[in-house]
Design a protein around this motif. Structure first.
Motif, PDB file in Angstrom:
ATOM      1  N   ARG A 143      -8.250   8.359  -5.822  1.00 54.70           N
ATOM      2  CA  ARG A 143      -7.469   9.340  -5.066  1.00 54.70           C
ATOM      3  C   ARG A 143      -8.338   9.979  -3.978  1.00 54.70           C
ATOM      4  N   SER A 144      -9.528  10.380  -4.339  1.00 51.44           N
ATOM      5  CA  SER A 144     -10.439  10.990  -3.367  1.00 51.44           C
ATOM      6  C   SER A 144     -10.929   9.971  -2.354  1.00 51.44           C
ATOM      7  N   ASP A 145     -11.138   8.733  -2.783  1.00 54.14           N
ATOM      8  CA  ASP A 145     -11.637   7.694  -1.888  1.00 54.14           C
ATOM      9  C   ASP A 145     -10.616   7.374  -0.797  1.00 54.14           C
ATOM     10  N   ILE A 146      -9.359   7.221  -1.176  1.00 50.79           N
ATOM     11  CA  ILE A 146      -8.324   6.909  -0.189  1.00 50.79           C
ATOM     12  C   ILE A 146      -8.086   8.107   0.723  1.00 50.79           C
ATOM     13  N   ALA A 147      -8.133   9.322   0.167  1.00 52.61           N
ATOM     14  CA  ALA A 147      -7.984  10.512   1.003  1.00 52.61           C
ATOM     15  C   ALA A 147      -9.096  10.580   2.040  1.00 52.61           C
ATOM     16  N   ALA A 148     -10.310  10.157   1.675  1.00 47.30           N
ATOM     17  CA  ALA A 148     -11.424  10.170   2.619  1.00 47.30           C
ATOM     18  C   ALA A 148     -11.222   9.145   3.726  1.00 47.30           C
ATOM     19  N   ILE A 149     -10.575   8.021   3.425  1.00 45.36           N
ATOM     20  CA  ILE A 149     -10.309   7.015   4.454  1.00 45.36           C
ATOM     21  C   ILE A 149      -9.474   7.600   5.574  1.00 45.36           C
ATOM     22  N   TYR A 150      -8.486   8.395   5.205  1.00 43.89           N
ATOM     23  CA  TYR A 150      -7.599   9.007   6.200  1.00 43.89           C
ATOM     24  C   TYR A 150      -8.049  10.418   6.600  1.00 43.89           C
ATOM     25  N   ARG A 151      -9.185  10.864   6.101  1.00 45.38           N
ATOM     26  CA  ARG A 151      -9.716  12.202   6.398  1.00 45.38           C
ATOM     27  C   ARG A 151      -8.689  13.289   6.080  1.00 45.38           C
ATOM     28  N   VAL A 152      -8.059  13.136   4.929  1.00 45.26           N
ATOM     29  CA  VAL A 152      -7.111  14.125   4.418  1.00 45.26           C
ATOM     30  C   VAL A 152      -7.765  14.833   3.236  1.00 45.26           C
ATOM     31  N   PRO A 153      -7.768  16.162   3.186  1.00 46.78           N
ATOM     32  CA  PRO A 153      -8.353  16.850   2.033  1.00 46.78           C
ATOM     33  C   PRO A 153      -7.738  16.364   0.730  1.00 46.78           C
ATOM     34  N   ALA A 154      -8.579  16.146  -0.275  1.00 53.67           N
ATOM     35  CA  ALA A 154      -8.094  15.623  -1.551  1.00 53.67           C
ATOM     36  C   ALA A 154      -7.068  16.550  -2.176  1.00 53.67           C
ATOM     37  N   ALA A 203       0.823  -1.212   0.000  1.00 54.63           N
ATOM     38  CA  ALA A 203       0.000   0.000   0.000  1.00 54.63           C
ATOM     39  C   ALA A 203       0.856   1.260   0.000  1.00 54.63           C
ATOM     40  N   MET A 204       1.986   1.229   0.712  1.00 51.04           N
ATOM     41  CA  MET A 204       2.842   2.410   0.769  1.00 51.04           C
ATOM     42  C   MET A 204       3.495   2.710  -0.576  1.00 51.04           C
ATOM     43  N   ARG A 205       3.468   1.750  -1.505  1.00 51.44           N
ATOM     44  CA  ARG A 205       3.999   1.977  -2.848  1.00 51.44           C
ATOM     45  C   ARG A 205       2.951   2.615  -3.749  1.00 51.44           C
ATOM     46  N   GLN A 206       1.735   2.766  -3.238  1.00 49.16           N
ATOM     47  CA  GLN A 206       0.688   3.449  -3.983  1.00 49.16           C
ATOM     48  C   GLN A 206       0.763   4.936  -3.639  1.00 49.16           C
ATOM     49  N   ALA A 207       0.745   5.793  -4.642  1.00 47.25           N
ATOM     50  CA  ALA A 207       1.065   7.210  -4.466  1.00 47.25           C
ATOM     51  C   ALA A 207       0.139   7.900  -3.470  1.00 47.25           C
ATOM     52  N   THR A 208      -1.174   7.661  -3.559  1.00 45.08           N
ATOM     53  CA  THR A 208      -2.108   8.367  -2.688  1.00 45.08           C
ATOM     54  C   THR A 208      -1.965   7.922  -1.244  1.00 45.08           C
ATOM     55  N   VAL A 209      -1.798   6.632  -1.008  1.00 40.51           N
ATOM     56  CA  VAL A 209      -1.608   6.145   0.362  1.00 40.51           C
ATOM     57  C   VAL A 209      -0.338   6.732   0.959  1.00 40.51           C
ATOM     58  N   PHE A 210       0.744   6.708   0.191  1.00 37.44           N
ATOM     59  CA  PHE A 210       2.001   7.261   0.694  1.00 37.44           C
ATOM     60  C   PHE A 210       1.857   8.750   1.005  1.00 37.44           C
ATOM     61  N   SER A 211       1.160   9.477   0.138  1.00 34.08           N
ATOM     62  CA  SER A 211       0.974  10.909   0.357  1.00 34.08           C
ATOM     63  C   SER A 211       0.154  11.168   1.612  1.00 34.08           C
ATOM     64  N   CYS A 212      -0.913  10.392   1.825  1.00 35.71           N
ATOM     65  CA  CYS A 212      -1.737  10.557   3.029  1.00 35.71           C
ATOM     66  C   CYS A 212      -0.938  10.260   4.291  1.00 35.71           C
ATOM     67  N   ILE A 213      -0.204   9.156   4.299  1.00 31.98           N
ATOM     68  CA  ILE A 213       0.580   8.777   5.472  1.00 31.98           C
ATOM     69  C   ILE A 213       1.652   9.814   5.754  1.00 31.98           C
ATOM     70  N   LYS A 214       2.317  10.294   4.705  1.00 37.40           N
ATOM     71  CA  LYS A 214       3.358  11.303   4.870  1.00 37.40           C
ATOM     72  C   LYS A 214       2.768  12.613   5.406  1.00 37.40           C
ATOM     73  N   THR A 215       1.613  13.011   4.880  1.00 37.56           N
ATOM     74  CA  THR A 215       0.969  14.242   5.333  1.00 37.56           C
ATOM     75  C   THR A 215       0.583  14.157   6.805  1.00 37.56           C
ATOM     76  N   LEU A 216       0.003  13.046   7.214  1.00 34.04           N
ATOM     77  CA  LEU A 216      -0.406  12.876   8.609  1.00 34.04           C
ATOM     78  C   LEU A 216       0.805  12.845   9.540  1.00 34.04           C
ATOM     79  N   GLY A 217       1.834  12.093   9.140  1.00 28.99           N
ATOM     80  CA  GLY A 217       3.020  11.982   9.990  1.00 28.99           C
ATOM     81  C   GLY A 217       3.722  13.311  10.181  1.00 28.99           C
ATOM     82  N   GLU A 218       3.925  14.042   9.098  1.00 29.11           N
ATOM     83  CA  GLU A 218       4.617  15.324   9.207  1.00 29.11           C
ATOM     84  C   GLU A 218       3.771  16.375   9.914  1.00 29.11           C
ATOM     85  N   SER A 219       2.457  16.323   9.741  1.00 27.47           N
ATOM     86  CA  SER A 219       1.585  17.314  10.378  1.00 27.47           C
ATOM     87  C   SER A 219       1.595  17.164  11.893  1.00 27.47           C
TER      88      SER A 219
END
Length: 439
Positions: free
Chosen positions: A276-287, A48-64
């Motif tokens: 992209r929007s669906d995975i962002a919604a899973i992590y409650r990250v703005p698309a 999953a971390m090799r998928q761009a949207t998942v990696f972006s969501c995880i990175k955004t949450l971690g850094e925030s």
């Protein structure tokens, strides 16, 4: 020992990802196969971390979360004071252990939490006082119940298993069935993530083949097997690599037929945007944080950012704060750790300045407290910097308070005005007034 929580899902054997070596901690997950998806893709934390949207969501949450200041406060009857000289303050805000900064530590915890649903860290103590925090691998750590009935944690590092007391482990779970073991977002959203991985693979294969749909060469004549191989090799050599889109000359009554479908016909672009929007919604990250730029303007970007910190990041911080306060501080210490989100939640400069002005005028904040909110240094003059203003033309609607205010005013003698020099206009005016007041 009995493991708490739900039993792991049934796994199927697979070696689909040979790029991960067997010595990697991910090897047992790959060998287990991860979680299946309707798209035919194996989904686990590593794929999953090799998928761009998942990696972006995880990175955004971690850094925030990691970028927020973690403050240590002491709560007393007189109010809340910040403890900047406490060793625990440095432990939480600067150096949790000798190998990591506070930013790296809390980023790691947040990444573990949003990938596996659980984040663990061992508390190293000296004479009962915490001196270091060490993150534990979430796939190699689990809560267990000892024969005595006490809760403990089993972890593995270097091939050696250890049992740690529950009081010496920070455990932050996400949404859970039993309140102990958090549910993995990757497992719960395996279908959506699998579809996104499949769409990315389809796009990769498409561009690897020069964006040319699947083609077929057909003829009514009978062709020998060796001729088929020669014709195929000749055509691929003419239409692959640097020779793409060259004109093909076909003989032997060959006909070129497209038997594949275009990305537009397969709704490839729409599928990628939806996932992209669906995975962002899973992590409650703005698309818009993960690359979706549709329906975004400067007017709503700021509101999205404030909502992201007020809901998503605040919830993650509250989970971490609660576990830190429960495990690191004695109940009677009055110490409380809290992430400071005030800077992320405040609006534009004019709104903040207006709020500080209102707080100053209505005795809510001193000048120095207002300057701290604006990121300015304190005033050296304590009378002006640390004093509250009092609106003298207003008081509380209470007779008792009014009497006390009057009593306080009467008890303070008025400062005597300095006597004016003789022969001045003020002296003459005073005499004149006194003369006019005579009967």
């Amino acid at each position: 020992m009995i493991q708490l929580g739900l039993s792991p899902p049934e796994r199927r054997s697979s070696l689909e990802n040979p790029q991960i070596p067997l010595s990697s901690p991910a090897a047992f997950e790959i060998l287990g196969g991860g979680w299946g998806s309707d798209a035919g893709e194996v989904v686990n934390e590593y794929t999953a971390m090799r998928q761009a949207t998942v990696f972006s969501c995880i990175k955004t949450l971690g850094e925030s979360v990691a970028s927020l200041p973690l403050c240590l406060h002491k709560v007393t009857d007189k109010g809340i004071t910040q403890q900047v000289n406490s060793p625990l303050y440095r432990l939480l805000s600067a150096e949790p252990n000798s190998e990591m900064t506070a930013f790296s530590f809390f980023e790691t915890l947040t990444v573990h939490l949003n990938l596996t649903g659980n984040a663990y860290a061992q508390i190293q103590r000296s004479n009962g006082v915490p001196i270091a925090l060490w993150p534990l691998h979430p796939r190699l750590t689990r809560p267990v119940r000892l024969p005595s009935g006490d809760l403990a944690y089993e972890t593995e590092d270097g091939g050696q298993k250890r049992i740690l007391k529950a009081s010496d482990v920070l455990h932050v779970p996400l949404t859970s069935w039993d309140g102990l073991v958090g549910l993995s977002p990757i497992q719960q959203a395996a279908r959506a993530i699998g579809l996104s991985i499949g769409a990315e693979k389809y796009g990769s294969r498409l561009f690897r083949n020069g964006s040319v749909p699947l083609l077929a060469l057909s003829t009514a004549e009978r062709v020998k097997a060796e001729d088929k191989s020669r014709i195929r090799a000749d055509f691929e050599a003419l239409q692959s690599g640097d020779n793409q889109h060259r004109v093909a000359v076909l003989d032997q009554n060959l006909t070129l037929t497209k038997i594949g479908i275009s990305p537009e016909e397969a709704q490839f672009l729409e599928t990628r945007a939806y996932q992209r929007s669906d995975i962002a919604a899973i992590y409650r990250v703005p698309a818009s944080f993960v690359g979706e730029q549709q329906k975004i303007s400067n007017s709503n970007m700021q509101e999205q950012n404030k909502e992201f910190y007020a809901s998503t990041i605040r919830a993650l911080c509250s989970r971490i704060e609660a576990e830190i306060n429960r495990k690191l501080f004695a109940p009677t210490s009055g110490l409380v750790a809290k992430f400071d989100l005030s800077e992320r939640l405040r609006g534009d400069w004019e709104s903040v300045a207006a709020a500080v002005t209102t707080m100053r005028q209505w005795s809510i904040a001193t000048a120095n407290e207002g300057r701290h909110l604006l990121g300015l240094p304190s005033l050296d003059n304590q009378v002006w910097g640390d004093s509250l203003l009092i609106p003298v033309n207003m008081t509380v609607v209470s007779a008792t308070s009014g009497e006390k205010l009057l009593d306080a005013s009467a008890s303070v003698p008025a400062a005597a005005a300095p006597a004016p020099p003789e022969g001045t206009m003020a002296d003459d005016a005073t005499t004149e007034v006194g003369t006019n007041d005579e009967p």
